[in-house]
Each structure stands twice: as C-alpha cells, then as structure tokens.
Design a protein around this motif. Structure first.
Motif, short mmCIF file in Angstrom:
data_model
loop_
_atom_site.label_atom_id
_atom_site.label_comp_id
_atom_site.label_asym_id
_atom_site.label_seq_id
_atom_site.Cartn_x
_atom_site.Cartn_y
_atom_site.Cartn_z
N GLU A 8 0.85 -1.20 0.00
CA GLU A 8 0.00 0.00 0.00
C GLU A 8 0.88 1.25 0.00
OE1 GLU A 8 -3.88 1.08 2.45
OE2 GLU A 8 -2.08 1.50 3.62
N VAL A 10 0.38 5.48 0.17
CA VAL A 10 -0.55 6.58 0.39
C VAL A 10 0.22 7.89 0.27
CG1 VAL A 10 -2.13 7.70 2.00
CG2 VAL A 10 -2.01 5.20 1.92
N ARG A 71 -4.47 6.88 -2.64
CA ARG A 71 -4.16 5.57 -2.05
C ARG A 71 -4.10 4.53 -3.17
NH1 ARG A 71 -7.03 1.02 -0.61
NH2 ARG A 71 -6.09 -0.27 1.04
N GLN A 280 -2.02 1.34 7.35
CA GLN A 280 -1.20 2.53 7.11
C GLN A 280 -0.37 2.84 8.34
OE1 GLN A 280 -3.36 5.81 5.49
NE2 GLN A 280 -1.94 7.31 6.32
#
Length: 295
Positions: A8, A10, A71, A280
């Motif tokens: 991930e 962001v 994201r 996150q």
C-alpha cells in the motif's frame, strides 16, 4: 513457494492537487519461474492498461479535479520456483544491446571504470565468473545502509560514498556491466526475507546481465545470490526510473507525505490464520516535490 503480498502506498498533500498522472508497474507477469495465482489492485479511479516497451504490465492512473490524497494498494498471491535461466523464447522482447545504453543513473566515470577494469579480461574468457566477481567487489565496496542515498543518486556517487541500498547496488552492477561491454538491466519486485514484518526488505531490486550463450542471468547484489523462489519480479528497465512501481507527475499539492507499507509472507505460514493486509503506518517526514513524485 507460495508468497502472499500486500503493498500500500498513500500520498498526502499540503494543498489540493489539481491534476495527477501515475504510471503503475505493480502487476507481476506469469513466466517460467513465477505464476500469478491471483492479483488485485485497489485504485481511486479506473486506469488504462498497456504493455510498455520493456514488456511490463502497466496501468496509467489519471486523477482529474482537486484531491488531497491518493491511495494505491495491491494484494495477491504468486507461486515461485527456483528456476533462474529463462528459455530463449522469453529473453528477446527487447534486443539485449538496448541495455548497453548509458542513463544518468548508470553513467560510468573514471573511478567506476577503474573499479571494474579487473573484470574486463575475465569477461572475455568467462563472463559468468566476471559477473560474480563484479557482484562480490560491489558487496565489499558498498555497505548496505538505509538513508544514505535517494532516487537520484547515481552509480558513480554510490561507489564514491561506499554505502547504499538494493537500488544502488543494482545501479552500480549495471554500470559495471556496461563498462566491460555486457548488457544489464534493472529489476524491481518483492523479496521474502523469512520475516513477515520485514518491510524494509520486502520491496526489492536486483539486476540481470546478458550472457550470449545463456540469456539473462540474475544477480541480487544486496543478498549475494541469484533470483530465487524468495523473489517476485514486477518490472524491468534500464534503471530504476524505467522499472519503479509508481512514477508520476502532479500539478500543485505543495509538500508531499508518502507512506509505504509492504508485507510479503509465505502462504503456507498463513493457512491457519486470516491474511490481513498491512495498515497505514505513521507518516514519514514530508518530502517536497512540486511537480514529480517517485516511489
């Protein structure tokens, strides 16, 4: 080996971004040594798909209108094998000599040329031995150290500084190969270190060199080994900029904060508990990039 991957990224911006475009090389291909069992991208908008000049599966994500964050997440499972050398039919999408081209990140100066000259004569008689020798010379000369370099650090600077990370080891190896007349290319991907929480090692880079009688041979300089079942490849190119997982431009946004979380785990170790993608993490220090963002 079956590996489960969750990645991930962001981005958060100090002021609204008016327009942004990202090229995403975040989708592995099935080939002679890895088979993609499932793969899913979670994006803030639909993205067009294409295959780039190097054969990488690429998505182009365009965001119109003001936005303060982006994201990008992927999750999937890949089955890998110990096979290294590909069949000849899989090595010729781009002529190997293309990878003799110099790029700013892999330019050779006098010091770097002198560093690799010891391998030049060996390369004519035994190129594999010379390539292994080059890898070991780099490992001895450049210690692995986080935070010593950034995405703009060149191979020559890495050698002069004597420290860097996998990206830098790969650039120096590629530059060294070119200096002795061997085509070489950059590989981006994931690496399973045996520890699921080892986020630093999970996002990885290594290199490949072309040996006429054998095809593309892999060299993970940071780990001192060839590509194996612990590696999952995403993309190839002349250097980091050709193969990085996310590369884009934006208009506006001010200061940028980028959080990256990557987790690579053995699927077998996860059979008795639910697979949970990484959450996150706390923000890293902001990085000011007015017009360009790179991962």
């Amino acid at each position: 080996m079956r590996l489960r991957i969750a990645h991930e990224t962001v981005y958060q911006y100090g002021t609204p971004v008016a327009h942004s475009i990202q090229a995403l090389r975040l989708t592995p291909r099935s080939d002679h040594r890895q088979r993609v069992l499932r793969w899913r991208l979670d994006l803030p908008a639909s993205a067009s798909e294409y295959v780039d000049a190097y054969g990488n599966l690429t998505r182009l994500l365009t965001l119109e209108g003001a936005h303060r964050d982006i994201r990008i997440a992927v999750e999937g499972e890949v089955e890998t094998s110990a096979e290294d050398t590909p069949p000849p039919s899989l090595t010729q999408r781009v002529p190997p000599n293309v990878f003799l081209q110099e790029t700013p990140l892999t330019a050779v100066d006098e010091t770097l040329q002198a560093f690799v000259d010891a391998e030049r004569e060996r390369a004519a008689d035994d190129p594999v031995d010379a390539l292994i020798g080059l890898m070991e010379r780099i490992r001895a000369a450049v210690r692995y150290a986080k935070g010593a370099t950034d995405v703009e650090t060149t191979a020559a600077q890495v050698l002069a500084n004597g420290s860097g990370v996998c990206q830098d080891h790969s650039h120096l190896f590629i530059a060294g190969c070119k200096a002795i007349g061997i085509p070489a290319r950059y590989v981006s991907g994931y690496y399973y270190s045996g520890h699921e929480i080892d986020h630093e090692a999970a996002m990885h880079a290594w290199a490949e060199a072309w040996v006429e009688s054998m095809g593309w041979l892999s060299f993970d300089v940071s780990n001192g080994c060839p590509e194996g079942p612990d590696h999952v490849r995403l993309a190839v190119g002349r250097d980091y900029l050709d193969a990085c997982p996310v590369r884009g431009v934006r208009f506006g946004g001010g200061h940028e904060i980028m959080d990256i979380q990557v987790r690579v785990a053995s699927a077998h170790s996860q059979q008795e508990r639910q697979w949970v993608p990484p959450q996150q993490a706390p923000h890293q220090p902001p990085q000011a990039q007015q017009q360009q963002q790179q991962q």
